[in-house]
Scaffold this motif. Structure first.
Motif, PDB file in Angstrom:
ATOM      1  N   ALA A 145     -53.973   2.503 -56.835  1.00 42.15           N
ATOM      2  CA  ALA A 145     -54.759   1.317 -56.502  1.00 42.15           C
ATOM      3  C   ALA A 145     -53.863   0.220 -55.943  1.00 42.15           C
ATOM      4  N   VAL A 146     -54.484  -0.668 -55.180  1.00 45.07           N
ATOM      5  CA  VAL A 146     -53.786  -1.850 -54.675  1.00 45.07           C
ATOM      6  C   VAL A 146     -54.809  -2.965 -54.499  1.00 45.07           C
ATOM      7  N   HIS A 147     -54.430  -4.175 -54.882  1.00 43.39           N
ATOM      8  CA  HIS A 147     -55.322  -5.323 -54.715  1.00 43.39           C
ATOM      9  C   HIS A 147     -55.494  -5.601 -53.223  1.00 43.39           C
ATOM     10  N   VAL A 148     -56.678  -5.995 -52.819  1.00 42.79           N
ATOM     11  CA  VAL A 148     -56.951  -6.205 -51.396  1.00 42.79           C
ATOM     12  C   VAL A 148     -56.009  -7.209 -50.768  1.00 42.79           C
ATOM     13  N   GLU A 149     -55.575  -8.207 -51.550  1.00 46.39           N
ATOM     14  CA  GLU A 149     -54.692  -9.237 -50.990  1.00 46.39           C
ATOM     15  C   GLU A 149     -53.256  -8.753 -50.846  1.00 46.39           C
ATOM     16  N   ARG A 150     -52.949  -7.617 -51.442  1.00 41.54           N
ATOM     17  CA  ARG A 150     -51.605  -7.064 -51.347  1.00 41.54           C
ATOM     18  C   ARG A 150     -51.575  -5.797 -50.498  1.00 41.54           C
ATOM     19  N   SER A 151     -52.701  -5.472 -49.951  1.00 38.38           N
ATOM     20  CA  SER A 151     -52.805  -4.231 -49.198  1.00 38.38           C
ATOM     21  C   SER A 151     -52.041  -4.327 -47.886  1.00 38.38           C
ATOM     22  N   ARG A 152     -51.128  -3.404 -47.691  1.00 37.38           N
ATOM     23  CA  ARG A 152     -50.337  -3.345 -46.465  1.00 37.38           C
ATOM     24  C   ARG A 152     -50.229  -1.892 -46.045  1.00 37.38           C
ATOM     25  N   GLY A 153     -50.243  -1.632 -44.813  1.00 40.82           N
ATOM     26  CA  GLY A 153     -49.976  -0.287 -44.330  1.00 40.82           C
ATOM     27  C   GLY A 153     -51.169   0.633 -44.375  1.00 40.82           C
ATOM     28  N   PRO A 154     -51.020   1.831 -43.820  1.00 41.69           N
ATOM     29  CA  PRO A 154     -52.121   2.788 -43.755  1.00 41.69           C
ATOM     30  C   PRO A 154     -52.596   3.227 -45.130  1.00 41.69           C
ATOM     31  N   ILE A 155     -53.892   3.378 -45.284  1.00 41.79           N
ATOM     32  CA  ILE A 155     -54.464   3.737 -46.568  1.00 41.79           C
ATOM     33  C   ILE A 155     -54.112   5.157 -46.986  1.00 41.79           C
ATOM     34  N   SER A 156     -53.668   5.969 -46.062  1.00 43.92           N
ATOM     35  CA  SER A 156     -53.344   7.353 -46.378  1.00 43.92           C
ATOM     36  C   SER A 156     -51.891   7.542 -46.801  1.00 43.92           C
ATOM     37  N   GLN A 157     -51.136   6.451 -46.848  1.00 38.40           N
ATOM     38  CA  GLN A 157     -49.725   6.559 -47.207  1.00 38.40           C
ATOM     39  C   GLN A 157     -49.464   6.065 -48.618  1.00 38.40           C
ATOM     40  N   GLU A 158     -48.620   6.771 -49.326  1.00 40.62           N
ATOM     41  CA  GLU A 158     -48.301   6.422 -50.714  1.00 40.62           C
ATOM     42  C   GLU A 158     -47.784   5.000 -50.856  1.00 40.62           C
ATOM     43  N   GLY A 159     -46.960   4.594 -49.914  1.00 38.30           N
ATOM     44  CA  GLY A 159     -46.325   3.286 -50.004  1.00 38.30           C
ATOM     45  C   GLY A 159     -47.282   2.112 -49.912  1.00 38.30           C
ATOM     46  N   SER A 160     -48.521   2.380 -49.567  1.00 41.27           N
ATOM     47  CA  SER A 160     -49.508   1.311 -49.448  1.00 41.27           C
ATOM     48  C   SER A 160     -50.098   0.909 -50.788  1.00 41.27           C
ATOM     49  N   TYR A 161     -49.768   1.642 -51.843  1.00 40.19           N
ATOM     50  CA  TYR A 161     -50.355   1.408 -53.162  1.00 40.19           C
ATOM     51  C   TYR A 161     -49.304   0.939 -54.158  1.00 40.19           C
ATOM     52  N   THR A 162     -49.701   0.015 -55.016  1.00 42.14           N
ATOM     53  CA  THR A 162     -48.765  -0.589 -55.962  1.00 42.14           C
ATOM     54  C   THR A 162     -48.899  -0.063 -57.386  1.00 42.14           C
ATOM     55  N   SER A 163     -49.994   0.567 -57.699  1.00 38.38           N
ATOM     56  CA  SER A 163     -50.218   1.051 -59.062  1.00 38.38           C
ATOM     57  C   SER A 163     -50.540   2.536 -59.024  1.00 38.38           C
ATOM     58  N   TRP A 164     -49.926   3.280 -59.945  1.00 39.27           N
ATOM     59  CA  TRP A 164     -50.086   4.727 -59.991  1.00 39.27           C
ATOM     60  C   TRP A 164     -50.365   5.177 -61.413  1.00 39.27           C
ATOM     61  N   GLY A 165     -51.211   6.177 -61.561  1.00 34.56           N
ATOM     62  CA  GLY A 165     -51.387   6.822 -62.844  1.00 34.56           C
ATOM     63  C   GLY A 165     -50.355   7.915 -63.026  1.00 34.56           C
ATOM     64  N   GLN A 166     -50.406   8.570 -64.184  1.00 35.89           N
ATOM     65  CA  GLN A 166     -49.419   9.610 -64.503  1.00 35.89           C
ATOM     66  C   GLN A 166     -49.823  10.969 -63.957  1.00 35.89           C
ATOM     67  N   GLY A 167     -51.069  11.087 -63.535  1.00 35.06           N
ATOM     68  CA  GLY A 167     -51.552  12.331 -62.958  1.00 35.06           C
ATOM     69  C   GLY A 167     -52.287  13.201 -63.955  1.00 35.06           C
ATOM     70  N   THR A 168     -53.189  14.006 -63.435  1.00 40.32           N
ATOM     71  CA  THR A 168     -53.912  14.986 -64.248  1.00 40.32           C
ATOM     72  C   THR A 168     -53.926  16.305 -63.487  1.00 40.32           C
ATOM     73  N   GLN A 169     -53.657  17.382 -64.208  1.00 46.69           N
ATOM     74  CA  GLN A 169     -53.527  18.703 -63.583  1.00 46.69           C
ATOM     75  C   GLN A 169     -54.903  19.333 -63.380  1.00 46.69           C
ATOM     76  N   VAL A 170     -55.119  19.795 -62.159  1.00 45.79           N
ATOM     77  CA  VAL A 170     -56.315  20.567 -61.831  1.00 45.79           C
ATOM     78  C   VAL A 170     -55.851  21.925 -61.325  1.00 45.79           C
ATOM     79  N   THR A 171     -56.313  22.981 -61.976  1.00 43.50           N
ATOM     80  CA  THR A 171     -55.948  24.334 -61.581  1.00 43.50           C
ATOM     81  C   THR A 171     -57.211  25.121 -61.290  1.00 43.50           C
ATOM     82  N   VAL A 172     -57.261  25.693 -60.090  1.00 43.31           N
ATOM     83  CA  VAL A 172     -58.423  26.476 -59.680  1.00 43.31           C
ATOM     84  C   VAL A 172     -57.985  27.925 -59.520  1.00 43.31           C
ATOM     85  N   SER A 173     -58.573  28.785 -60.317  1.00 40.87           N
ATOM     86  CA  SER A 173     -58.232  30.203 -60.240  1.00 40.87           C
ATOM     87  C   SER A 173     -59.190  30.923 -59.293  1.00 40.87           C
ATOM     88  N   SER A 174     -58.691  31.946 -58.659  1.00 41.07           N
ATOM     89  CA  SER A 174     -59.523  32.683 -57.691  1.00 41.07           C
ATOM     90  C   SER A 174     -60.378  33.737 -58.372  1.00 41.07           C
TER      91      SER A 174
END
Length: 125
Positions: free
Chosen positions: A96-125
């Motif tokens: 996430a990033v606050h609208v007033e701090r938003s810089r750069g393309p939305i598809s780039q990691e560097g445009s965001y200031t806050s990150w979660g720790q992640g959650t694993q998703v595994t899809v078996s065939s």
């Protein structure tokens, strides 16, 4: 701002899964929120973003299958994933990033200031 993802797990190809992102902070509605994912051995990639104003942009391979949303009252964002396939396997990160701090393309990691720790998703065939 703290972000905490939950809801990941092991599913079968074709299944659906919804993962959540709990937002700790003020003015959740003033943040752009996005999801990135990282498959084993690959670089992290953009999945989808929901702008503070409500507009969305999806990565091509998830368009029509994934839906991003948020519940302002619950301070929680969601990623609903349908028709999952093994290529969707990875660690999913809420950002996430606050609208007033938003810089750069939305598809780039560097445009965001806050990150979660992640959650694993595994899809078996």
């Amino acid at each position: 701002v703290q972000l905490v993802e939950s809801g990941g797990g092991l599913v079968h190809s074709g299944d659906s899964l919804t993962i959540s992102c709990a937002f700790s902070g003020l003015s959740f509605s003033m943040y752009h929120m996005a999801w990135f994912r990282q498959a084993p051995g690959q670089e992290r990639e953009f999945v989808v973003v929901e702008a503070a104003g409500g507009g969305t942009v999806y990565e091509d391979t998830v368009q029509g299958r994934f839906t991003i949303s948020r519940d302002i009252a619950k301070n929680t964002g969601y990623l609903q994933m349908n028709s999952l396939n093994p290529d969707d396997t990875g660690v999913y990160y809420c950002v996430a990033v606050h609208v007033e701090r938003s810089r750069g393309p939305i598809s780039q990691e560097g445009s965001y200031t806050s990150w979660g720790q992640g959650t694993q998703v595994t899809v078996s065939s």
